[in-house]
Design an enzyme around this catalytic site. Structure first.
Site, PDB file in Angstrom:
ATOM      1  N   HIS A 123       0.868  -1.182   0.000  1.00  0.00           N
ATOM      2  CA  HIS A 123       0.000   0.000   0.000  1.00  0.00           C
ATOM      3  C   HIS A 123       0.910   1.240   0.000  1.00  0.00           C
ATOM      4  O   HIS A 123       2.016   1.206   0.540  1.00  0.00           O
ATOM      5  CB  HIS A 123      -0.819  -0.057   1.293  1.00  0.00           C
ATOM      6  CG  HIS A 123      -1.920   0.941   1.397  1.00  0.00           C
ATOM      7  ND1 HIS A 123      -1.714   2.242   1.776  1.00  0.00           N
ATOM      8  CD2 HIS A 123      -3.258   0.825   1.187  1.00  0.00           C
ATOM      9  CE1 HIS A 123      -2.871   2.891   1.809  1.00  0.00           C
ATOM     10  NE2 HIS A 123      -3.820   2.051   1.438  1.00  0.00           N
ATOM     11  N   ASP A 200       2.777  -4.737   8.080  1.00  0.00           N
ATOM     12  CA  ASP A 200       1.582  -3.915   7.874  1.00  0.00           C
ATOM     13  C   ASP A 200       0.378  -4.847   8.054  1.00  0.00           C
ATOM     14  O   ASP A 200       0.059  -5.648   7.188  1.00  0.00           O
ATOM     15  CB  ASP A 200       1.633  -3.305   6.466  1.00  0.00           C
ATOM     16  CG  ASP A 200       0.338  -2.589   6.096  1.00  0.00           C
ATOM     17  OD1 ASP A 200      -0.627  -2.655   6.875  1.00  0.00           O
ATOM     18  OD2 ASP A 200       0.304  -1.971   5.021  1.00  0.00           O
ATOM     19  N   GLN A 203      -4.741  -5.201   6.858  1.00  0.00           N
ATOM     20  CA  GLN A 203      -5.747  -6.133   6.333  1.00  0.00           C
ATOM     21  C   GLN A 203      -5.733  -7.481   7.048  1.00  0.00           C
ATOM     22  O   GLN A 203      -6.596  -8.319   6.779  1.00  0.00           O
ATOM     23  CB  GLN A 203      -5.539  -6.364   4.825  1.00  0.00           C
ATOM     24  CG  GLN A 203      -5.691  -5.119   3.977  1.00  0.00           C
ATOM     25  CD  GLN A 203      -7.110  -4.532   4.004  1.00  0.00           C
ATOM     26  OE1 GLN A 203      -8.071  -5.193   4.410  1.00  0.00           O
ATOM     27  NE2 GLN A 203      -7.233  -3.295   3.589  1.00  0.00           N
ATOM     28  N   LYS A 226     -10.869  -0.604  10.352  1.00  0.00           N
ATOM     29  CA  LYS A 226     -11.007  -1.789   9.496  1.00  0.00           C
ATOM     30  C   LYS A 226     -11.355  -3.025  10.330  1.00  0.00           C
ATOM     31  O   LYS A 226     -11.407  -4.134   9.803  1.00  0.00           O
ATOM     32  CB  LYS A 226      -9.703  -2.039   8.730  1.00  0.00           C
ATOM     33  CG  LYS A 226      -9.357  -0.935   7.717  1.00  0.00           C
ATOM     34  CD  LYS A 226      -8.087  -1.283   6.978  1.00  0.00           C
ATOM     35  CE  LYS A 226      -7.473  -0.121   6.231  1.00  0.00           C
ATOM     36  NZ  LYS A 226      -8.232   0.306   5.070  1.00  0.00           N
ATOM     37  N   CYS A 366      -4.757   2.583  -3.648  1.00  0.00           N
ATOM     38  CA  CYS A 366      -3.473   3.054  -3.091  1.00  0.00           C
ATOM     39  C   CYS A 366      -2.341   2.080  -3.375  1.00  0.00           C
ATOM     40  O   CYS A 366      -1.459   1.880  -2.517  1.00  0.00           O
ATOM     41  CB  CYS A 366      -3.571   3.329  -1.586  1.00  0.00           C
ATOM     42  SG  CYS A 366      -4.738   4.610  -1.181  1.00  0.00           S
TER      43      CYS A 366
HETATM   44  N1  PLP Z   1      -1.931  -0.838   4.507  1.00  0.00           N
HETATM   45  C1  PLP Z   1      -2.865  -1.555   3.897  1.00  0.00           C
HETATM   46  C2  PLP Z   1      -2.529  -2.931   3.422  1.00  0.00           C
HETATM   47  C3  PLP Z   1      -4.144  -1.030   3.725  1.00  0.00           C
HETATM   48  O1  PLP Z   1      -5.089  -1.759   3.111  1.00  0.00           O
HETATM   49  C4  PLP Z   1      -4.418   0.266   4.209  1.00  0.00           C
HETATM   50  C5  PLP Z   1      -5.734   0.885   3.992  1.00  0.00           C
HETATM   51  O2  PLP Z   1      -6.482   0.538   3.128  1.00  0.00           O
HETATM   52  C6  PLP Z   1      -3.397   0.969   4.844  1.00  0.00           C
HETATM   53  C7  PLP Z   1      -2.170   0.392   4.980  1.00  0.00           C
HETATM   54  C8  PLP Z   1      -3.626   2.348   5.393  1.00  0.00           C
HETATM   55  O3  PLP Z   1      -4.577   2.311   6.400  1.00  0.00           O
HETATM   56  P1  PLP Z   1      -5.079   3.679   7.061  1.00  0.00           P
HETATM   57  O4  PLP Z   1      -5.676   4.477   5.950  1.00  0.00           O
HETATM   58  O5  PLP Z   1      -6.073   3.270   8.066  1.00  0.00           O
HETATM   59  O6  PLP Z   1      -3.877   4.345   7.615  1.00  0.00           O
END
Ligand code: PLP
Length: 535
Positions: A123, A200, A203, A226, A366
């Site tokens: 991401h 990370d 998900q 999430k 993203c």
């Molecule tokens: N990393 C992953 C794999 C994500 O799917 C997301 C959000 O969709 C993020 C990071 C960023 O999350 P946040 O917008 O809650 O900071």
């Protein structure tokens, strides 16, 4: 035994609402999940009974708020198997948690000659953060390749992770491919070479049991919104020794121990990283969300999601108008599936699904570099959670059944006839081979991409205009409409196009597609101005 979705759904009143006169089917959970009454009751209770700042007041409300806030750290620490609350820092979201590692640990630790390893499926929250840190520190940034079946190329990982590597940053679960990455194997590899690993978990933590001990993760980042929790709260787990070594990245308030005019010292963990007034209500509510998921059981959550994804993929496998990305259905994957339907742009598909009350996400999610590898401008993502059912997937499949025809209906019902006409009879949609100038455009928010081609004669008259576009139907139609309308005009006309399309349509287009109407005008305008400056 499967989840009792009937009972679970009663906890989420939003699922009873209708959208466009049909019952809501919410399949955008990888972006944000819904919140059960148990969680917002906690929130409500905080504000109606003991709202106060924490660790600062010698009064009952502050004492109660502090206790609840501290206990929230304990419950979140336990949720991911951390040893203690000292290892659980509350942040705003996953992005901030990863930036905390980048600026608290990375900037101070990394130098030219060091390397950071991440993957092609990250991401932007991770990929862009490490790009920035590599630029600031001179460290080398390496990407583990994604294979054709959407998994990580572990041979490549073994090549890349060497003794220069200080940090490996990897998504546990890909937010586009649904791939579950072999974090423990990567952690072992990283540790063998003396590095640390940041996982990370945006998900994974919401959707499967995650235990930092068995993963041997050094850092783990995740978001409340999430995992049935509120927005505005995320978490960074860090091994205690690492957090103790790490510098704060925000200063003031809660993170202070003692201050003189010459110097300051920092509070104990985890408060050392929670500057200012922290997200108190959100933290307490997030702990309620973790309790809620624990009551369901994270094994059951994982199995439910996997079963829904498999059901959906089996149905997609049986049709030839849909391409989906990531591991095939017989490989374990998370409960999200990104796909495209032949001939229907993702944004159009998302809108027509919305007409059926179905919420999905369309765009690049993203992950622009990953979409470049997949060679697609964007995709549509259906992501499932504890309240979703097979019936809802059937409703999605029915809506997809006739996507092309529905797209045409959408165009003629919802837009000016001109838009529908131009979409079906575009002007020079393959571009011009002998253009005088070209202007490329990429819409970062949705993944739309295209290029205008303009041929001008010696007198400044526009001889022809064309475009090449991966954009949605409305953007393509508008590009075509502009091409037709402006052929024969003087090049100067292109420098001031504001409102042209709106005028041609008599202002008759839906607000939600305003960007698609205004965007092509802006691109063409910018291209003409650059051309006139150059000549
Ligand atoms: N990393 C992953 C794999 C994500 O799917 C997301 C959000 O969709 C993020 C990071 C960023 O999350 P946040 O917008 O809650 O900071």
């Amino acid at each position: 035994m499967g989840l009792d979705t009937d009972t679970i759904r009663r906890d989420f009143p939003v699922l009873d609402r209708t959208v466009n006169d049909t019952p809501l089917v919410y399949l955008d959970n990888a972006a944000t999940t819904h919140t059960p009454t148990q969680v917002y009751d906690t929130y409500d209770d905080y504000y109606s009974q003991y709202n106060a700042n924490v660790h600062r007041g010698i009064h009952t409300l502050s004492h109660e708020a502090s206790q609840a806030y501290e206990a929230a750290h304990d419950r979140l620490a336990a949720f991911i198997g951390a040893d203690s609350r000292e290892e659980m820092v509350f942040t705003k979201n996953t992005t901030e948690a990863m930036n905390l590692v980048a600026y608290g640990w990375g900037v101070n630790r990394l130098d030219a000659g060091d390397a950071i390893v991440t993957t092609e499926m990250e991401h932007h929250a991770s990929l862009v953060t490490w790009q920035q840190i590599a630029e600031k520190t001179g460290a080398d940034l390496r990407y583990i390749r994604v294979t054709a079946d959407g998994t990580l190329d572990m041979d490549h990982a073994r090549e890349l992770i060497d003794d220069d590597v200080e940090l490996v940053s990897v998504a546990h679960v890909s937010n586009v491919l649904g791939t579950i990455n072999p974090v423990r194997e990567l952690a072992d590899l990283t540790h063998d070479h003396g590095g640390v690993i940041l996982v990370d978990g945006a998900q994974s933590v919401p959707t499967r049991p995650v235990d930092v001990q068995s993963l041997d993760a050094d850092f783990l980042a995740f978001s409340g919104h999430k995992m049935a929790g509120p927005t505005g709260i995320g978490c960074l787990y860090g091994k205690r020794g690492l957090l103790e070594e790490m510098e704060p990245f925000l200063f003031g308030g809660e993170m202070i121990s003692h201050v003189t005019f010459d110097d300051s010292s920092w509070n104990d963990l985890p408060w050392k990283f929670e500057a200012g007034t922290p997200p108190i209500a959100e933290g307490i509510a997030l702990a309620a969300a973790a309790d809620y998921l624990n009551d369901i059981g994270m094994d059951a959550v994982r199995d439910h999601e996997a079963a829904l994804a498999r059901y959906f993929i089996d149905k997609l496998d049986a049709r030839d108008d849909v391409e989906y990305y990531g591991p095939p259905g017989d490989v374990e994957r998370s409960g999200l599936v990104s796909f495209n339907v032949d001939g229907v742009h993702g944004h159009d598909l998302s809108e027509l699904l919305d007409n059926h009350g179905i919420a999905v996400r369309a765009g690049d999610h993203c992950t622009q570099p990953l979409h470049d590898i997949l060679d697609i401008p964007g995709s549509v993502r259906a992501s499932f959670y504890v309240y979703n059912t097979r019936d809802e997937i059937d409703r999605l499949l029915t809506a997809l059944d006739d996507a092309q025809q529905q797209r045409d209906t959408l165009l003629s019902n919802h837009y000016h006839d001109l838009i529908a006409d131009y979409y079906h009879n575009p002007t020079n949609p393959d571009g011009l081979t002998n253009a005088t100038f070209r202007k490329h455009s990429a819409e970062t928010s949705c993944g739309d991409e295209g290029e205008f081609h303009v041929r001008v004669d010696d007198t400044g008259r526009i001889e022809a205009m064309g475009f090449q576009s991966d954009s949605c139907a409305v953007s393509q139609a508008v590009a075509s409409l502009l091409a037709d309308h402006l052929t024969g005009a003087n090049i100067d006309t292109l420098t001031d196009l504001d409102g042209t399309v709106e005028g041609l349509l008599d202002g008759d287009f839906p607000d939600m597609r305003r960007d698609c109407v205004v965007g092509p005008e802006e691109v063409l305008q910018a291209g003409a101005r650059e051309h006139l400056i150059d000549t």
